[in-house]
Design a protein around this motif. Structure first.
Motif, mmCIF file in Angstrom:
data_model
loop_
_atom_site.group_PDB
_atom_site.id
_atom_site.type_symbol
_atom_site.label_atom_id
_atom_site.label_comp_id
_atom_site.label_asym_id
_atom_site.label_seq_id
_atom_site.Cartn_x
_atom_site.Cartn_y
_atom_site.Cartn_z
ATOM 1 N N TRP A 255 1.189 3.681 12.174
ATOM 2 C CA TRP A 255 0.037 4.104 12.966
ATOM 3 C C TRP A 255 0.416 4.843 14.249
ATOM 4 O O TRP A 255 -0.317 5.771 14.656
ATOM 5 N N GLN B 212 0.889 8.409 13.136
ATOM 6 C CA GLN B 212 -0.391 9.009 12.792
ATOM 7 C C GLN B 212 -1.168 9.360 14.059
ATOM 8 O O GLN B 212 -1.743 10.450 14.177
ATOM 9 N N ARG B 213 -1.197 8.452 15.018
ATOM 10 C CA ARG B 213 -1.902 8.710 16.279
ATOM 11 C C ARG B 213 -1.312 9.921 16.983
ATOM 12 O O ARG B 213 -2.052 10.804 17.456
ATOM 13 N N ARG C 63 -2.216 13.136 15.117
ATOM 14 C CA ARG C 63 -3.659 13.379 15.213
ATOM 15 C C ARG C 63 -4.027 13.910 16.601
ATOM 16 O O ARG C 63 -4.814 14.867 16.718
ATOM 17 N N GLU D 44 -10.612 10.449 21.162
ATOM 18 C CA GLU D 44 -9.610 9.705 20.395
ATOM 19 C C GLU D 44 -8.438 9.255 21.259
ATOM 20 O O GLU D 44 -7.765 8.277 20.931
ATOM 21 N N SER D 45 -8.201 9.930 22.362
ATOM 22 C CA SER D 45 -7.163 9.460 23.288
ATOM 23 C C SER D 45 -7.534 8.103 23.880
ATOM 24 O O SER D 45 -6.658 7.327 24.285
ATOM 25 N N PHE E 59 -9.076 5.732 22.206
ATOM 26 C CA PHE E 59 -9.131 4.684 21.186
ATOM 27 C C PHE E 59 -8.127 3.583 21.505
ATOM 28 O O PHE E 59 -6.980 3.850 21.882
ATOM 29 N N ASP F 288 -5.487 0.586 20.431
ATOM 30 C CA ASP F 288 -4.499 0.528 19.360
ATOM 31 C C ASP F 288 -5.081 -0.050 18.079
ATOM 32 O O ASP F 288 -4.705 0.367 16.969
ATOM 33 N N TRP G 174 -6.381 2.521 15.636
ATOM 34 C CA TRP G 174 -5.341 3.240 14.924
ATOM 35 C C TRP G 174 -4.685 2.349 13.878
ATOM 36 O O TRP G 174 -4.344 2.819 12.772
ATOM 37 N N ARG H 192 -7.074 2.236 10.984
ATOM 38 C CA ARG H 192 -7.126 3.534 10.305
ATOM 39 C C ARG H 192 -5.891 3.733 9.423
ATOM 40 O O ARG H 192 -6.002 4.191 8.279
ATOM 41 N N ALA H 193 -4.725 3.394 9.946
ATOM 42 C CA ALA H 193 -3.496 3.547 9.167
ATOM 43 C C ALA H 193 -3.475 2.589 7.976
ATOM 44 O O ALA H 193 -3.048 2.951 6.877
ATOM 45 N N THR I 12 -4.383 8.480 3.246
ATOM 46 C CA THR I 12 -3.825 9.435 4.198
ATOM 47 C C THR I 12 -2.417 9.799 3.763
ATOM 48 O O THR I 12 -1.594 8.917 3.486
#
Length: 345
Positions: free
Chosen positions: A13, A16-17, A20, A38-39, A41, A43, A46, A49-50, A61
């Motif tokens: 993650w 990915q962060r 992104r 999204e900055s 968000f 942890d 993320w 999401r991952a 993904t």
């Protein structure tokens, strides 16, 4: 370009962060979200999401990785009440990796995921002003629809929906079995005679026997446990294959693998199937811990040499002459280093 496309892992993650957020900074009008949002968000967002992109059934993904660095990212969302067909979202390729087949490789992965999930159509939204992206998706086979919507954070900008209608036709790749041998042989002879007409003496082309090739492929792995054959299947037909294993050259080190052969149905040349099979072969060799890979190609086969060069392979100076009744056809060797996949973050 040495790029591997794979599904992300839950523990990735942070990677990915990072990518992104780079995407949102690089192309703020290409996404429905913003860098500021999204900055901020936590942890946990993320992480979730991952996890969903790594193992969930409703979301997938894929990352494109080059030399242990992520250079591309794309997510697929399964069909849902608000989505009548699976969708591609969050597609991004770093500027330095654009124009090298990364978009196509990411789309290949998502198309395969959608096909395996029973989908027949794949859609995506793209801003109407993003002509480069529209051209890239059109080249792949997407078409513009008449559906539009305002971009979430900037309603004055319009998004258009694009659709890919050939998901069910996308070939799948699997390990070969003994029963594939006659199909592999017929495909090889057919493709060989078409691809090498004018490059090899006619006597060599007409002498190729389906029966001999079938026997060779049926016993290809006998006594060679590291050899592999992968076939591309477009139900119910076999439409391509690639064979890999340890390097056979006299100067090959133990850690050198080789792509022995790759052929696809002539009618499918230029559709991306060859790229998919070749990438699969490279991943297979890497998974067997080979550190280097080689292959041989006819010196005059400029189209195939460009294909290998676009994939990051280079001629290493080795040459050999093929035995022939007429002329002296020469093969040149191509090679590349197989970068190791990064471990858990």
């Amino acid at each position: 370009m040495d790029v591997e496309v794979r599904r992300i892992r839950p523990d990735e993650w942070p990677r990915q962060r990072a990518l992104r957020l780079r995407a949102l900074a690089d192309a703020p009008m290409a996404f429905g979200s913003t860098l500021a949002d999204e900055s901020a968000f936590a942890d946990e967002i993320w992480v979730r999401r991952a996890a969903a992109g790594a193992a969930g059934r409703e979301r997938v993904t894929f990352a494109a990785e080059r030399e242990q660095r992520w250079v591309g990212l794309a997510t697929g969302l399964a069909a849902a009440p608000e989505r009548p067909a699976p969708e591609v979202v969050g597609m991004f390729v770093e500027p330095g990796a654009r124009g090298c087949g990364v978009v196509e490789a990411l789309l290949d992965a998502i198309v395969g995921w959608a096909r395996d999930g029973g989908g027949a159509r794949l859609c995506l939204w793209v801003t109407s002003t993003n002509t480069a992206a529209i051209r890239a998706y059109t080249r792949y086979g997407f078409r513009l629809t008449r559906e539009t919507q305002p971009l979430a954070h900037t309603p004055s900008v319009t998004e258009v929906r694009m659709a890919y209608d050939r998901v069910a036709e996308a070939p799948s790749i699997r390990p070969a079995i003994a029963a594939d041998a006659p199909h592999i042989a017929r495909l090889q002879v057919r493709a060989w005679q078409m691809a090498y007409r004018g490059l090899l003496p006619d006597a060599m082309l007409t002498r190729v026997s389906v029966e001999r090739r079938e026997h060779a492929w049926r016993h290809w792995n006998d006594g060679h446990p590291l050899r592999r054959i992968w076939v591309a299947e477009q139900s119910p037909a076999l439409v391509g294959f690639v064979a890999t294993g340890p390097g056979r050259d006299d100067d090959a080190a133990a850690a050198t693998g080789e792509v022995y052969a790759i052929y696809i149905e002539p009618r499918l040349v230029g559709t991306g199937l060859g790229r998919r099979l070749f990438a699969h072969a490279v991943c297979a060799l890497r998974a067997q811990d080979f550190a280097r890979a080689t292959l041989w190609v006819l010196e005059g086969n400029t189209r195939t040499r460009r294909f290998y060069e676009a994939a990051g392979w280079c001629a290493d100076g080795a040459r050999k002459t093929l035995p022939s009744d007429g002329g002296e056809p020469v093969e040149v060797r191509y090679a590349r280093t197989l970068t190791r996949r990064a471990g858990p973050s």
